[in-house]
Write an enzyme that holds these catalytic residues in place. Sequence first.
Site, PDB file in Angstrom:
ATOM      1  N   ARG A   1       0.814  -1.216   0.000  1.00 35.82           N
ATOM      2  CA  ARG A   1       0.000   0.000   0.000  1.00 35.82           C
ATOM      3  C   ARG A   1       0.851   1.272   0.000  1.00 35.82           C
ATOM      4  O   ARG A   1       0.358   2.360  -0.284  1.00 35.82           O
ATOM      5  CB  ARG A   1      -0.959  -0.042   1.201  1.00 35.82           C
ATOM      6  CG  ARG A   1      -1.995   1.004   1.173  1.00 35.82           C
ATOM      7  CD  ARG A   1      -3.294   0.691   1.915  1.00 35.82           C
ATOM      8  NE  ARG A   1      -3.262  -0.219   3.038  1.00 35.82           N
ATOM      9  CZ  ARG A   1      -2.818   0.078   4.256  1.00 35.82           C
ATOM     10  NH1 ARG A   1      -2.310   1.251   4.510  1.00 35.82           N
ATOM     11  NH2 ARG A   1      -2.877  -0.820   5.223  1.00 35.82           N
TER      12      ARG A   1
ATOM     13  N   TYR B   1     -18.915  17.601 -14.664  1.00 33.60           N
ATOM     14  CA  TYR B   1     -19.265  16.172 -14.807  1.00 33.60           C
ATOM     15  C   TYR B   1     -20.327  15.824 -13.763  1.00 33.60           C
ATOM     16  O   TYR B   1     -20.150  16.112 -12.578  1.00 33.60           O
ATOM     17  CB  TYR B   1     -17.970  15.400 -14.594  1.00 33.60           C
ATOM     18  CG  TYR B   1     -18.015  13.904 -14.630  1.00 33.60           C
ATOM     19  CD1 TYR B   1     -18.375  13.211 -15.785  1.00 33.60           C
ATOM     20  CD2 TYR B   1     -17.612  13.165 -13.515  1.00 33.60           C
ATOM     21  CE1 TYR B   1     -18.363  11.829 -15.809  1.00 33.60           C
ATOM     22  CE2 TYR B   1     -17.590  11.784 -13.539  1.00 33.60           C
ATOM     23  CZ  TYR B   1     -17.971  11.116 -14.685  1.00 33.60           C
ATOM     24  OH  TYR B   1     -17.945   9.753 -14.706  1.00 33.60           O
TER      25      TYR B   1
ATOM     26  N   ASP C   1     -10.558  19.708 -13.513  1.00 33.47           N
ATOM     27  CA  ASP C   1     -10.716  18.389 -14.124  1.00 33.47           C
ATOM     28  C   ASP C   1     -10.317  18.535 -15.588  1.00 33.47           C
ATOM     29  O   ASP C   1     -11.007  19.175 -16.376  1.00 33.47           O
ATOM     30  CB  ASP C   1     -12.169  17.918 -13.966  1.00 33.47           C
ATOM     31  CG  ASP C   1     -12.379  16.485 -14.454  1.00 33.47           C
ATOM     32  OD1 ASP C   1     -11.592  16.022 -15.301  1.00 33.47           O
ATOM     33  OD2 ASP C   1     -13.340  15.848 -13.983  1.00 33.47           O
TER      34      ASP C   1
ATOM     35  N   LYS D   1      -9.631   7.441 -19.448  1.00 35.05           N
ATOM     36  CA  LYS D   1      -9.968   7.930 -20.779  1.00 35.05           C
ATOM     37  C   LYS D   1      -8.753   7.792 -21.712  1.00 35.05           C
ATOM     38  O   LYS D   1      -8.413   6.689 -22.071  1.00 35.05           O
ATOM     39  CB  LYS D   1     -10.459   9.385 -20.672  1.00 35.05           C
ATOM     40  CG  LYS D   1     -11.636   9.553 -19.671  1.00 35.05           C
ATOM     41  CD  LYS D   1     -12.955   9.100 -20.242  1.00 35.05           C
ATOM     42  CE  LYS D   1     -14.126   9.038 -19.279  1.00 35.05           C
ATOM     43  NZ  LYS D   1     -14.361  10.147 -18.394  1.00 35.05           N
TER      44      LYS D   1
HETATM   45  C1  LIG Z   1     -15.085  10.127 -17.114  1.00 33.45           C
HETATM   46  C2  LIG Z   1     -14.836  11.340 -16.350  1.00 33.45           C
HETATM   47  C3  LIG Z   1     -14.532  11.292 -14.991  1.00 33.45           C
HETATM   48  C4  LIG Z   1     -14.579  10.006 -14.209  1.00 33.45           C
HETATM   49  O1  LIG Z   1     -13.671   9.039 -14.621  1.00 33.45           O
HETATM   50  P1  LIG Z   1     -13.914   7.513 -14.176  1.00 33.45           P
HETATM   51  O2  LIG Z   1     -12.550   6.922 -14.288  1.00 33.45           O
HETATM   52  O3  LIG Z   1     -14.908   6.955 -15.136  1.00 33.45           O
HETATM   53  O4  LIG Z   1     -14.414   7.536 -12.768  1.00 33.45           O
HETATM   54  C5  LIG Z   1     -14.258  12.472 -14.341  1.00 33.45           C
HETATM   55  N1  LIG Z   1     -14.291  13.640 -14.978  1.00 33.45           N
HETATM   56  C6  LIG Z   1     -14.579  13.738 -16.284  1.00 33.45           C
HETATM   57  C7  LIG Z   1     -14.586  15.065 -16.943  1.00 33.45           C
HETATM   58  C8  LIG Z   1     -14.864  12.597 -17.010  1.00 33.45           C
HETATM   59  O5  LIG Z   1     -15.192  12.690 -18.298  1.00 33.45           O
END
Ligand SMILES: *Cc1c(COP(=O)(O)O)cnc(C)c1O
Length: 368
Positions: A29, A87, A159, A184
């Site tokens: 961890r 989001y 973000d 992503k």
């Molecule tokens: C997809 C997404 C997230 C979350 O990502 P996950 O790995 O699916 O939890 C957060 N912010 C934005 C802008 C996203 O498009």
Amino acid sequence: MPVWHASTILYPTLADFRRPAAGKIKYGRKGTPTSRALLEAVWMLESGGKHKGGGVVLTPSGLAAVTLAILACVERGDHILVSDGVYEPTRMFCDGILAGLGVETDYYPPTDLAALAAGIKPNSKLIFTESPSSQSFEIQDIPAIAELAHKAGALVLMDNSWATPLFCRPLDLGADISIQALTKYPGGHADLLLGTAAARDEAVYARLRKLCTLIGIWTGPDDMAMALRGMRSLEVRLARHQENALALAQFLAQRAEVARVIHPALPSHPQHALWQRDFTGATGLFAVQLKPEFGEQQLAAMLDNMRYFAMGYSWGGYESLIIPVEPVRGFAYLGGDAEGQLLRIHAGLEDKHDLIADLQDGLARLHD
Ligand SMILES: *Cc1c(COP(=O)(O)O)cnc(C)c1O
């Protein structure tokens, strides 16, 4: 980098066990060569080799990076400001969890600096930005927001999942924490979930590390290794996503069935100039609004019979996706008519001529 599976990591001698190197306990961890390689790679992209003292934490998903970064910066009695274009699960966390912990959230129009300034209170601890917005793709003026926030003693979180640090570096624009869903584009193959939060300053980085350590946030070694592998081809993939998305956007903008295309790299986008100033590229995700005369039945004829475009959540993988979305709030800032179905398109890595032909046939089916 091999996949280093945790948990137990052995100490060779009693002396080593009593006094571990650099004072660090060896346990899965606390980190492995796999996690350290990924953290170092992400930090190089986020910092560009600058911002000494800052660093990155890894989280099991992009949403976990968002929620942990916010939690690391607030206490009961605090107030935060969140972009109205955020989001949706970020909003659900603020309203559904933070509120119960005694942290108040207000939402501000993503492109209205005066409204944001007026919303700052003495107990405002952070401004949460996302640029472009989910679904509605407004671009925010991050340097101006950072100036407002820092004057008020608040931090700025961004973000940056859409652009990745290859096309936008939030820490260079004045953000204190840059957040990404590695799920992503860095993952790139729609087969892993991971997130990162990168802090510019040592003190903020220490808060992120402490929260992750004490909550027990750890990420799986196979996902980390897959993210490292994905990052090796990130630059060439993004170039293709960019090229394909622009080709699709330009094709769609000419079509009679389309009311408008919302893509920050098109001169028709309301904040195109901001995008040009702060971003070095555009990725594969954008939106298109159909004319209002097409209903659910016509939409099904189009979407159920696509050849390359699939329907599904998330994006950033190799394959092209198309889904209907409902940006109820976004339309208030985009202006224009809220009637007409909005479609979110992710341009994958396929041949753009195949993708355009698929869209052309799909739009023709709207008239069936
Ligand atoms: C997809 C997404 C997230 C979350 O990502 P996950 O790995 O699916 O939890 C957060 N912010 C934005 C802008 C996203 O498009």
